[in-house]
Design an enzyme around this catalytic site. Structure first.
Site: not given
Length: 673
Positions: A340, A376
């Site tokens: 993330d 990401e």
């Protein structure tokens, strides 16, 4: 008598107790608080220090519940936030018992209030670490090690997937055991995906502001324990049994040939900024683990939008992250990680850098060498799609945006072709392959596929923020009506659009990622930010599944898996280019047509040695288009999949009228080549 050791950090079982080791450059002393069955607390001072590690042998064993009380200065203006009144979670704890308020209480006694810093914590409302037994019979468990070229990722939430599954026993629905149930696994196998990507399962914290509104953190991007599987997803309880249950889940998925990838949140923690609670790292060594503002050490450098960022320029923070990654691979047998806001982890001194310490250390680590690494590639201050090393794959936000744009009538054939062919405009110049692109159209964050075709606007009122949260520009198209409608024409168009988007995704070069539930029409009622909806808005509604869409998706997945031409590892093979594009009349595309917004129809041919050839006929116009198909290279063209229900699957094709807003797939040659 055994002497204590400064490594490994955290708790290690010993014959005469537990070895405890805690890193802190700024602490004056560290006590280990051990809790009895009656909740009573006994503290033990760690009496040895090696470098910046406090360590010692403490009475205890499997099942011991414990925390830390760290002594030192309280000087927020200098970045020091020690407070022995606060019970701190061991950042290396393998399991966590309890929670902090669990949504029903506020964090009052946990916040950094100098006026109350000597108030003792309530033992009943603060989570504790649990010493676990590392022994587990894996019974010869073997990692599937699915090649990237063959990988189809399925992003799913542990709880939401089975919470309402009618064939999963009620007592294990929404848990690790539920995901391991044969009924859940059979759905994945029937669908044909290879890799299950789980939304965060690291121990996370419920947000007090959500609890006050009667809501809960559902997604879990609020980590506090990088080694502990989140205890609320355990059917067996939170006494350490959650670790065994998680391992059983991984073993069951592996036995079915399915990989397990974790969505991990190492960029920040639940402790937030200077107004956030002190739960663990902040009270142990604030400045080593968090990036503070150099000129104002009481404040935090934040590129995550959560209040803090891990200090990845410091060895202690890097060690914590790498120790955690290795633990999940070696002890929990997971097959990879999706990071993330990974760009934050590359910010060595504030700026993102491809040769940051984090990326360099991961690159050379032998334990991590065989597992999947997915970034990401952005954070609140930078968009780095295409900026990660070749070892990494990336969530390709350009893929999502360009494909959505085309199918809502605003994109170009040139942009669509770049995405269908693995985004060479992003990766090829740096000699990276299409496999660096994780192609996705929807994810947990945003509309589901059904909602992408049913709503022009977000509908987040249930989140309690006046519909002001969530992305406003969704690149969506409601096909003529907002939300549910009885208009048969609108519903028919939506059905075609969902199939168009799935066809594009599953025929594109790269690594496709399917949002769990999209294959059967899961809706969130237009909510595009359901992070706080731990309810029917987010959970799979198995009774409402679109069976026809599910069958269509399975057919596309099977086509992809049976056709090597759809899964190139590089942008060209020994026989030449992987793709050929033609106008609808069969003539070569003109240069001006790639960027002509009015050019809405063409064909693209996917080819590779030893593979059937696939021809995708694309019509993004509002009228039918007559296609002249090119000569078939391996026998006649046969129609295998179409989003247009009027097309006859299985028939041979030389010319074809392709309906408005639709895709049709032809194949030449047999599956075995």
């Amino acid at each position: 008598m055994d002497k204590s050791t400064p490594y490994p950090l955290g708790v290690t079982l010993r014959e005469n107790g537990i070895n405890v080791a805690v890193y802190s450059e700024t602490a004056e002393a560290v006590d280990v608080a051990v809790f009895g069955e009656d909740g009573g607390e006994t503290t033990h001072r760690l009496d040895q220090r090696s470098g910046h590690v406090f360590h010692g042998i403490v009475p205890g064993g499997v099942g011991t519940r414990y925390g830390f009380r760290v002594h030192g200065e309280w000087e927020p203006g200098e970045g020091l936030r020690h407070n022995s009144a606060k019970l701190l979670l061991d950042p290396y704890a393998r399991a966590v018992e309890g929670s902090w308020g669990a949504g029903e209480e506020t964090f009052g006694h946990l916040f950094d209030d100098p006026e109350q810093r000597n108030d003792a914590d309530s033992a009943g409302s603060v989570a504790k670490g649990v010493v676990v037994d590392p022994a587990f019979d894996w019974e010869g468990d073997t990692a599937p090690r699915v090649p990237l070229a063959d990988t189809i990722v399925y992003e799913v939430h542990v709880k939401g997937f089975t919470k309402q599954h009618p064939d999963v026993p009620e007592e294990i629905r929404g848990t690790y055991a539920g995901l391991a149930h044969p009924a859940a696994i059979q759905h994945l196998l029937d669908l044909g995906v290879t890799t299950v990507e789980l939304l965060p399962v690291h121990q996370f914290v419920q947000d007090s502001h959500l609890g006050e509104k009667g809501l809960r953190n559902y997604w879990g991007y609020n980590s506090i324990g990088f080694f502990a599987p989140h205890n609320e997803y355990s059917a067996a309880g939170d006494d350490g049994s959650q670790v065994r249950e998680f391992k059983e889940m991984v073993k069951a998925l592996h036995a079915a040939g399915l990989e397990v990838v974790l969505d991990v949140v190492y960029n920040h923690t639940a402790e937030g900024n200077h107004m956030g609670p002190t739960l663990s790292l902040k009270g142990i060594d604030n400045g080593s683990y968090y990036r503070v503002v150099e000129e104002e050490p009481e404040n935090y450098f934040d590129t995550t939008g959560t209040g803090n960022s891990l200090n990845v320029s410091h060895p202690a923070a890097l060690q914590l992250i790498l120790d955690s990654l290795r633990y999940w691979v070696t002890e929990m047998h997971v097959d990879g990680f999706r990071f993330d806001l990974a760009t934050t982890l590359t910010r060595q001194w504030g700026d993102a850098h491809v040769h940051s310490a984090f990326l360099d250390i991961v690159h050379q680590d032998p334990v991590l060498a065989p597992v999947k690494l997915i970034a990401e590639p952005w954070d609140t201050q930078g968009y780095q799609v295409g900026g990660f090393p070749a070892r990494w794959s990336e969530w390709n936000g350009k893929y999502r945006d360009d494909v959505r744009d085309f199918w809502r009538g605003q994109g170009t054939l040139g942009s669509l072709t770049q995405r269908l062919t693995g985004s060479p405009d992003v990766y090829e110049a740096d000699r990276r392959s299409p496999l660096c692109s994780v192609n996705f159209l929807t994810a947990h964050d945003g509309f589901t596929l059904a909602d992408l075709t049913a709503y022009d606007e977000k509908h987040n009122d249930a989140n309690g923020e006046g519909n002001n949260d969530g992305e406003s520009d969704n690149r969506s198209w409601n096909c003529g009506a907002e939300g549910p409608t009885d208009d048969e024409g609108v519903n028919a168009l939506r059905a075609r659009q969902r199939r168009n988007l799935l066809t594009t995704l599953l025929l594109s070069s790269g690594v496709p990622m399917l949002l769990g539930g999209d294959e059967m029409g899961r809706t969130q009622g237009g909510n595009n930010n359901a992070y706080c909806q731990d309810d029917e808005i987010s959970w799979f509604d198995w009774d409402a599944a679109d069976a026809d869409l599910l069958t269509f998706t399975r057919e596309l997945v099977a086509l992809r898996r049976e056709t090597p031409a759809l899964r190139p590892s590089w942008y060209a093979n020994e026989a030449g280019p992987n793709t050929v594009s033609l106008r609808a009349d069969g003539k070569p595309m003109g240069q001006h047509e790639w960027d002509d917004a009015n050019a809405r129809a063409y064909s693209i041919q996917f080819q590779a040695p030893g593979s059937p050839t696939v021809l995708l006929l694309v019509n993004g116009a509002s009228n039918p288009v007559e296609f002249t198909v090119p000569p078939a290279p391996g026998g006649p063209w046969k129609l295998v999949v179409s989003s247009d229900p009027q097309q006859e699957v299985g028939r041979e094709v030389a010319e074809l009228l392709v309906g408005e807003w639709s895709t049709t797939v032809l194949r030449s040659g047999t599956i075995d080549g």
